[in-house]
Scaffold this active site. Structure first.
Site, PDB file in Angstrom:
ATOM      1  N   ASP A 103       0.832  -1.206   0.000  1.00 23.67           N
ATOM      2  CA  ASP A 103       0.000   0.000   0.000  1.00 23.67           C
ATOM      3  C   ASP A 103       0.864   1.252   0.000  1.00 23.67           C
ATOM      4  O   ASP A 103       2.023   1.213   0.430  1.00 23.67           O
ATOM      5  CB  ASP A 103      -0.879   0.038   1.263  1.00 23.67           C
ATOM      6  CG  ASP A 103      -1.800  -1.148   1.348  1.00 23.67           C
ATOM      7  OD1 ASP A 103      -2.123  -1.726   0.296  1.00 23.67           O
ATOM      8  OD2 ASP A 103      -2.186  -1.496   2.476  1.00 23.67           O
TER       9      ASP A 103
HETATM   10  N1  URA Z   1      -1.359  -6.053   3.605  1.00 18.53           N
HETATM   11  C1  URA Z   1      -1.824  -4.786   3.670  1.00 18.53           C
HETATM   12  O1  URA Z   1      -2.888  -4.516   4.216  1.00 18.53           O
HETATM   13  N2  URA Z   1      -1.075  -3.828   3.120  1.00 18.53           N
HETATM   14  C2  URA Z   1       0.114  -4.037   2.514  1.00 18.53           C
HETATM   15  O2  URA Z   1       0.750  -3.096   2.032  1.00 18.53           O
HETATM   16  C3  URA Z   1       0.570  -5.362   2.463  1.00 18.53           C
HETATM   17  C4  URA Z   1      -0.180  -6.364   3.024  1.00 18.53           C
END
Ligand code: URA
Length: 251
Positions: A103
């Site tokens: 993310d």
């Molecule tokens: N899970 C998430 O919620 N975000 C990430 O960036 C990676 C795994």
């Protein structure tokens, strides 16, 4: 092949820029400065360096990025900074893409490659590549979280997760490590939301049998070798050791 063709295929520099770099003595082949673009190299034998950095000759390139916050994992989201902007031109290639995603607000290990088959292998659920995340929760860790994650959780939208390993980091109230073998959208955040908590910080610290190198700074990249890729695909990182290494010792 010609040195200028080799560099043009493996970096993001234009032909004109490469000519300038060659004239300025910025290109070395096996330790010797070479200024002529027509110089012949054997990619599998010669070590070519540009601006002091090794430009790998292998067919495919594997780059490990320590992703900082604020960058998206996709290549072309309008108005957003892409992780590809963090790859130095010596390591950039036209087809280089992130493998899976972190993310925008997540940090840590992100693999980039132009090897589409390998990317698919790592992302595919059936390949079971383990991904390890260090998270900081908004509210204290509850011991029942571990059992819930181990059972295979159901998210708020009804999606089923595979069993996952999770544990509190010793010496902390609200930090934990979680290991997933799949990668649903925002999965870690949604798992803890489903348990009534909130993931405030998320860092990917290991993939398969490879941990984030301690000296790789946020926003920096390093090349991974074929043997590292095999370790990602075929090995796992010791969860208990990871937990211990992140343990906070109160003074
Ligand atoms: N899970 C998430 O919620 N975000 C990430 O960036 C990676 C795994």
């Amino acid at each position: 092949m010609r040195l200028d063709q080799f560099l043009s295929a493996r970096t993001m520099y234009s032909r004109k820029e490469l000519r300038q770099l060659l004239i300025k003595g910025k290109v070395k082949v096996d330790g010797e400065v070479v200024t002529k673009g027509e110089y012949k190299v054997k990619p599998e034998q010669n070590k070519v360096c540009l601006n002091g950095k090794h430009v790998p000759g292998d067919t495919y390139l594997y780059v490990l990025l320590n992703k900082p916050k604020g960058y998206v994992s996709s290549a072309d989201e309008p108005g957003q900074h892409s992780v590809l902007e963090l790859v130095p031109p010596e390591l950039s290639r036209k087809d280089l893409r992130p493998v899976g995603r972190l993310d925008k607000d997540s940090t840590g290990m992100l693999l980039l490659t132009d090897d589409g088959q390998l990317a698919h292998q790592i992302i595919a659920v059936r390949s079971h590549v383990a991904k390890y995340y260090h998270i900081k929760l908004a509210r204290p860790w509850q011991d029942w979280y571990a059992e819930k994650a181990a059972q295979g959780m159901i998210l708020r939208d009804g999606a089923h997760c595979q069993p996952a390993m999770a544990a509190k980091i010793p010496g902390t109230e609200n930090e934990a490590m979680i290991c997933l073998h799949e990668g649903k959208y925002h999965q870690v955040r949604r798992m803890f939301a489903a348990m009534g908590n909130h993931v405030a910080e998320l860092e990917r610290v290991a993939m398969g049998g490879i941990e984030m190198p301690v000296d790789l700074k946020l926003g920096s990249c390093q090349i991974l070798l074929e043997k590292d890729i095999q370790k990602i695909l075929k090995c796992e990182t010791d969860f208990a050791k990871l937990l211990q290494s992140r343990q906070k010792v109160s003074s």
